[in-house]
Write a protein that holds these residues in place. Structure first.
Motif, mmCIF file in Angstrom:
data_model
loop_
_atom_site.group_PDB
_atom_site.id
_atom_site.type_symbol
_atom_site.label_atom_id
_atom_site.label_comp_id
_atom_site.label_asym_id
_atom_site.label_seq_id
_atom_site.Cartn_x
_atom_site.Cartn_y
_atom_site.Cartn_z
ATOM 1 N N SER A 129 1.199 -1.573 0.151
ATOM 2 C CA SER A 129 -0.145 -0.160 0.306
ATOM 3 C C SER A 129 0.806 1.208 -0.171
ATOM 4 C CB SER A 129 -0.943 0.487 1.023
ATOM 5 O OG SER A 129 -0.295 0.509 2.793
ATOM 6 N N PRO A 130 0.555 2.527 -0.866
ATOM 7 C CA PRO A 130 1.421 3.574 -0.186
ATOM 8 C C PRO A 130 1.649 4.128 1.093
ATOM 9 C CG PRO A 130 -1.148 4.432 -1.274
ATOM 10 C CD PRO A 130 -1.054 3.133 -0.842
ATOM 11 N N PHE A 131 1.257 3.323 2.387
ATOM 12 C CA PHE A 131 1.661 3.307 3.770
ATOM 13 C C PHE A 131 2.099 2.219 3.853
ATOM 14 C CE2 PHE A 131 -2.666 5.514 2.721
ATOM 15 C CZ PHE A 131 -2.307 6.323 2.632
ATOM 16 N N GLY A 132 2.792 1.491 3.388
ATOM 17 C CA GLY A 132 3.630 0.776 3.589
ATOM 18 C C GLY A 132 3.284 -1.056 3.739
ATOM 19 N N LEU A 133 3.161 -1.979 3.646
ATOM 20 C CA LEU A 133 2.754 -3.639 4.015
ATOM 21 C C LEU A 133 1.807 -3.277 4.749
ATOM 22 C CD1 LEU A 133 3.716 -6.322 2.742
ATOM 23 C CD2 LEU A 133 4.279 -7.045 4.731
ATOM 24 N N ALA A 134 0.228 -3.858 4.280
ATOM 25 C CA ALA A 134 -1.410 -3.659 4.548
ATOM 26 C C ALA A 134 -1.576 -5.723 5.283
ATOM 27 C CB ALA A 134 -1.729 -2.933 3.988
ATOM 28 N N LEU A 135 -2.148 -5.069 5.892
ATOM 29 C CA LEU A 135 -2.823 -6.875 6.264
ATOM 30 C C LEU A 135 -4.480 -6.515 6.373
ATOM 31 C CD1 LEU A 135 -2.948 -9.333 7.322
ATOM 32 C CD2 LEU A 135 -2.939 -8.775 9.473
ATOM 33 N N GLN A 159 -1.417 -10.320 14.951
ATOM 34 C CA GLN A 159 -1.922 -11.003 16.121
ATOM 35 C C GLN A 159 -3.267 -9.528 16.813
ATOM 36 O OE1 GLN A 159 1.534 -11.064 19.087
ATOM 37 N NE2 GLN A 159 1.524 -13.216 18.125
ATOM 38 N N ASP A 160 -2.595 -8.613 16.798
ATOM 39 C CA ASP A 160 -3.817 -7.746 16.443
ATOM 40 C C ASP A 160 -5.459 -7.516 16.520
ATOM 41 O OD1 ASP A 160 -4.824 -5.081 16.827
ATOM 42 O OD2 ASP A 160 -3.455 -4.296 17.914
ATOM 43 N N LEU A 161 -5.075 -7.950 15.075
ATOM 44 C CA LEU A 161 -6.190 -8.336 14.067
ATOM 45 C C LEU A 161 -7.514 -9.100 14.831
ATOM 46 C CD1 LEU A 161 -6.302 -6.920 10.370
ATOM 47 C CD2 LEU A 161 -6.947 -5.514 12.390
ATOM 48 N N TRP A 165 -11.498 -10.397 17.105
ATOM 49 C CA TRP A 165 -12.315 -12.114 16.644
ATOM 50 C C TRP A 165 -11.936 -13.144 16.995
ATOM 51 C CZ3 TRP A 165 -10.514 -9.080 12.396
ATOM 52 C CH2 TRP A 165 -11.357 -7.498 12.961
ATOM 53 N N PRO A 166 -11.822 -14.106 18.663
ATOM 54 C CA PRO A 166 -10.989 -15.025 18.720
ATOM 55 C C PRO A 166 -11.155 -16.162 18.168
ATOM 56 C CG PRO A 166 -11.765 -14.288 21.014
ATOM 57 C CD PRO A 166 -11.799 -13.503 20.155
#
Length: 287
Positions: A129-135, A159-161, A165-166
């Motif tokens: 992405s324009p702002f670096g690697l995006a997940l 891990q954050d995402l 929603w575990p």
């Protein structure tokens, strides 16, 4: 490292990843760089690089660097702030291209949210992405998560995402998400049905995120304005928490929320990312 899906050229051989690298170089430079210096790092002639950069960002590399200075957030708050109550009345919400593209959204019900993603399949993939690697993560209904790894790293972003929603089932499938991501980052124009959002959060959080969707690209707001717009002017701290918990960065534009003083405030994915996003949008708004 996970496989990264590269977003293809916009047009005429446009190198999307090169422009992302150029933004990184400009953001990290301690002093203003000349056109020749940046073009050399990109392996391009100065004229060719200037044309490509200006077509993507909307202004020249020199002008873009001016938007990255530390006082930019304060200037935006002074000159380009908008109260959310007035946004629709004066037509501001129609000026932000992303707002128009992502106006169609659907929220999970409170009961579904309480089940922590149980019974939900969430697809994911890594993208440039324009702002670096995006997940990017999404259900069949739309994008539900978008994280940036430039500051926190890939493992922490994942891990954050996923821990939000575990009980969901996570399936790597970047091609399923690719059409939405292309639209999200401007690599192709898309209709509303190509890039929907699926908001997964508590009712109060969703109210705050909905308010953020009313802030047009190139404009900013404050946490207190958001609190007032949702009918709870004293809930500034709770609003700040909800803004920080926004799982769909960039598309739900929490980067447009500033403190009253003009300070950037916090940003879950790293303040350098927020600063670049604001500069990117301000430059495009001027163009």
């Amino acid at each position: 490292m996970n496989q990264t899906t590269q977003i293809p050229a916009l047009d005429d051989g446009y190198h999307y990843k090169v422009m992302r690298r150029a933004i990184d170089v400009l953001d990290q430079a301690e002093d203003q760089l000349s056109l020749d210096q940046v073009a050399a790092q990109m392996g391009m002639s100065s004229a060719h690089f200037q044309r490509l950069f200006s077509r993507w960002v909307g202004v020249s590399p020199k002008r873009y660097q001016q938007y990255l200075k530390l006082g930019q957030a304060k200037e935006m708050l002074r000159d380009r702030a908008t109260t959310l109550e007035a946004a629709h009345e004066v037509g501001l919400s129609g000026t932000g291209r992303l707002h128009d593209l992502f106006l169609r959204w659907e929220a999970m019900s409170p009961g579904e949210f309480a089940r922590q993603g149980e019974g939900l399949t969430i697809y994911w993939g890594w993208f440039d992405s324009p702002f670096g690697l995006a997940l990017v993560m999404g259900t069949e209904k739309g994008i539900c998560g978008l994280a940036f790894a430039a500051e926190m790293g890939e493992e922490a972003a994942m891990q954050d995402l996923t821990r939000r929603w575990p009980k969901a089932v996570f399936v790597e499938d970047p091609m399923m998400l690719r059409p939405w991501v292309l639209t999200a980052f401007g690599a192709q124009d898309g209709a509303l049905d190509k890039a929907p959002l699926f908001l997964i959060g508590a009712p109060f959080q969703i109210k705050v995120w909905e308010a953020l969707l009313q802030v047009p690209s190139g404009y900013v707001t404050t946490y207190s304005d958001i609190a007032a717009s949702i009918g709870n002017p004293k809930a500034v701290r709770a609003v700040g928490t909800a803004v920080g918990r926004n799982p769909v960065s960039w598309l739900i534009p929490c980067h447009r929320a500033l403190r009253k003083s003009g300070a950037l405030g916090g940003y879950h994915w790293g303040l350098p990312v927020k600063r670049v996003m604001l500069a990117f949008e301000a430059a495009r708004a001027e163009a």
